[in-house]
Enzyme design. Sequence first.
Site, PDB file in Angstrom:
ATOM      1  N   GLU A 115       2.482   7.798   1.460  1.00 29.37           N
ATOM      2  CA  GLU A 115       1.989   7.773   0.078  1.00 29.37           C
ATOM      3  C   GLU A 115       1.454   6.406  -0.333  1.00 29.37           C
ATOM      4  OE1 GLU A 115       4.899   9.013  -2.795  1.00 29.37           O
ATOM      5  OE2 GLU A 115       3.582   8.550  -4.491  1.00 29.37           O
ATOM      6  N   GLU A 160      12.030  11.897 -13.303  1.00 29.88           N
ATOM      7  CA  GLU A 160      10.624  12.233 -13.537  1.00 29.88           C
ATOM      8  C   GLU A 160      10.468  13.603 -14.194  1.00 29.88           C
ATOM      9  OE1 GLU A 160       8.904  11.434  -9.618  1.00 29.88           O
ATOM     10  OE2 GLU A 160       8.578   9.361 -10.212  1.00 29.88           O
ATOM     11  N   ASP A 206       9.980   2.494  -4.791  1.00 32.73           N
ATOM     12  CA  ASP A 206       9.410   3.758  -4.331  1.00 32.73           C
ATOM     13  C   ASP A 206       8.521   3.574  -3.105  1.00 32.73           C
ATOM     14  OD1 ASP A 206       8.819   6.418  -4.248  1.00 32.73           O
ATOM     15  OD2 ASP A 206       7.482   6.424  -5.978  1.00 32.73           O
TER      16      ASP A 206
HETATM   17  C1  GCU Z   1       7.275   9.347  -5.939  1.00 40.61           C
HETATM   18  C2  GCU Z   1       6.115  10.280  -5.766  1.00 40.61           C
HETATM   19  C3  GCU Z   1       6.348  11.599  -6.425  1.00 40.61           C
HETATM   20  C4  GCU Z   1       7.692  12.174  -5.996  1.00 40.61           C
HETATM   21  C5  GCU Z   1       8.788  11.184  -6.257  1.00 40.61           C
HETATM   22  C6  GCU Z   1      10.135  11.619  -5.708  1.00 40.61           C
HETATM   23  O1  GCU Z   1       7.320   8.892  -7.249  1.00 40.61           O
HETATM   24  O2  GCU Z   1       4.950   9.685  -6.250  1.00 40.61           O
HETATM   25  O3  GCU Z   1       5.304  12.451  -6.063  1.00 40.61           O
HETATM   26  O4  GCU Z   1       7.962  13.356  -6.645  1.00 40.61           O
HETATM   27  O5  GCU Z   1       8.483   9.971  -5.616  1.00 40.61           O
HETATM   28  O6  GCU Z   1      10.534  11.079  -4.677  1.00 40.61           O
HETATM   29  O7  GCU Z   1      10.809  12.435  -6.293  1.00 40.61           O
END
Ligand code: GCU
Length: 679
Positions: A393, A286, A365
């Site tokens: 979440e 990400e 996730d």
């Molecule tokens: C999910 C979450 C993110 C987080 C990511 C992670 O995608 O929405 O906020 O950073 O997991 O576990 O790194």
Amino acid sequence: DLKGYHMWLQYQPIKDKQYKKAIAPFLKNIRSVENSPVLSNAMEELAMGIKGMFNIEVNYNLSTEEGIVIGTTDILEKELGRDVKSSLHEESKEAFEIIKDEKKLFIIGNSVQGALYGAHHFLRSLQLKKTIDQLEIISSPKNDFRMLNQWDNFDGTVERGYSGNSIFFKNDQIVQNKSRIKDYARFLSSVGINAISINNVNVWEKETFLITKKHLAEVKKIAAIFRGYGIKLYLSINFASPMAIDQLASADPLDENVKKWWKDKAKEIYQEIPDFGGFVVKADSEHRPGPFFYNRNHADGANMLAEAVADFGGKIIWRCFVYNCLQDWRDRSTDRARAAYDHFKPLDGDFLDNVILQIKNGPMDFQVREPVSPLIGAMQSTNQLIEFQVAQEYTGQQKDLCYLIPQWKEVLSFDTYHKGEGSTIEEVVAGNIHPYKYSGIVAVSNIGDDENWTGNTLAQANLYGYGRLIWNPSLTSEQIAEEWIIQTFGEEKIVRETILDMLLKSWPTYEKYTAPLGVGWMINPGHHYGPNIDGYEYAAWGTYHFADRDGIGVDRTEKTGTGYAAQYQIENQRFFEDLDTCPENLLLFFHHLPYKYTLKSGKSIIQHIYDTHFEGYREVEELIELWNKVEAYVEETTFNNVADRLSMQLANAKEWRDQINTYFYRKSGIKDEKGRTIY
Ligand code: GCU
């Protein structure tokens, strides 16, 4: 002094006179046979608990023959006049034993940490009104790593935080008043947590500097608080730190300057905090920097850091949440579910032995329903931790009630078949299937600075249960819930039974009114609360349901789909690929099927969708009815807190019910057999 603040450590007065009479003689004196901050904390907790539950001010001596003696095996051996070691020495370092010896009670640990866990076990047992004979126990944690990740940012916000702001950071500073951190440490140690990382896995600009002179003195104070409760401190780091902090030209893990930078950095940190746990790393995930940028792989990246901390006993906890988050939705050949396995499995054996991979429980996730990640247990020679999310979440964000222990138990009981039948996740992560040097369980925490820590007071059960479960996975969801309820709300029968009922119903209920049959997602992009069926359908995140006018689901079979199913051992691959054996709650995760496909219940998929969504909403109404039954027994703030959240949940369930039903009715044109209102 709101009760919610004390979570499950409220030490409520015990009313049962007979019980008090039987126990009280043991409680008047306590003595620790050695000096240590951990034992001082254990004594403080014992004194606090005994005062609360029995209204006894303890004396700190044992000049009389009655009382509690606490300490470690070696030293207590002499006191007890028998070989204590013989019963504990086979157990882990953190194990404890409680022994009654005439009028003394011995709380013995294989280490000071073990003794602290023993003290907590003792207090819990008193609150649960166990008899003196039931107090005798030997207990050893099933998992060595029992960790929490805070997703706290330096500005005080918490990523995916649903309980206010951070208790660690505020306005780009570490908080000065650390009393709340101490209480958090108490709660965590009471359920056996022994490691914590305090900053978000996404390490932004300012957090990058946590490992510098500027902040280490304060970090050191936090480490000391946690140390006193047997909890090791970790920090999440930015893989590009050498560039961000000291303007190095690169963060290439094979570059000598970079290696040296991290070695020096490790030395600097360990000078301040000699028992520092190590680093948690989210790399190439990400948009966070990582070794891919330099055409290196994850073993190169992790090993470079591992070498830097190895001399100090440090660990590198390397996350496997690595996937292409810039996928073209038109691309049907890429399947995000495959990503962790595809990236990491080929590297088995390449990681140093102080690297531990952290793998989310499912391949996507933290959805309400996912299969177990095929990567867990698939690497024989690489240490692994499974990652859960206590923060809700995707399971209602601590507005909607969702007791997650049953979900985690299901994950732990999954048989991977990696070493034949019985190779369950529970045994894999306990290090009993492959000879892992380090393994265990980690989870994203759900607390913040709300008065009651967790937003919804009932969400405290997930934090409590997480710790209890990973210490002893054979505890049932019911047992854990009951323990928590009695400690938190007292022992009134109606309260116990009603809240237990609510907790146990909550996960199935949440699943019913959200995305159907394991397909997941269908949530609002960004914040992830509430329905948005196509919210991610044409986006870059790799989370699709492929609903059209004929059917829905993702074909992940080997023959006709993405091949994801083949990442499991053959027994599981067959199980998931065969429509007759594939668990129906995962049907659309593994298969694309017509709406008229008949389920084992005899219902079509579309009718199942309608029915579960009407049911799910109805069940939230029932949760509200249940909660109303306890109004007279629960203090007002807590009652209102939960009541408010249940009404938000009802609104949410309504939105889910009507959007899902309407969407699929419009796509399929197939009417509800029962003729209920669909828009
Ligand atoms: C999910 C979450 C993110 C987080 C990511 C992670 O995608 O929405 O906020 O950073 O997991 O576990 O790194």
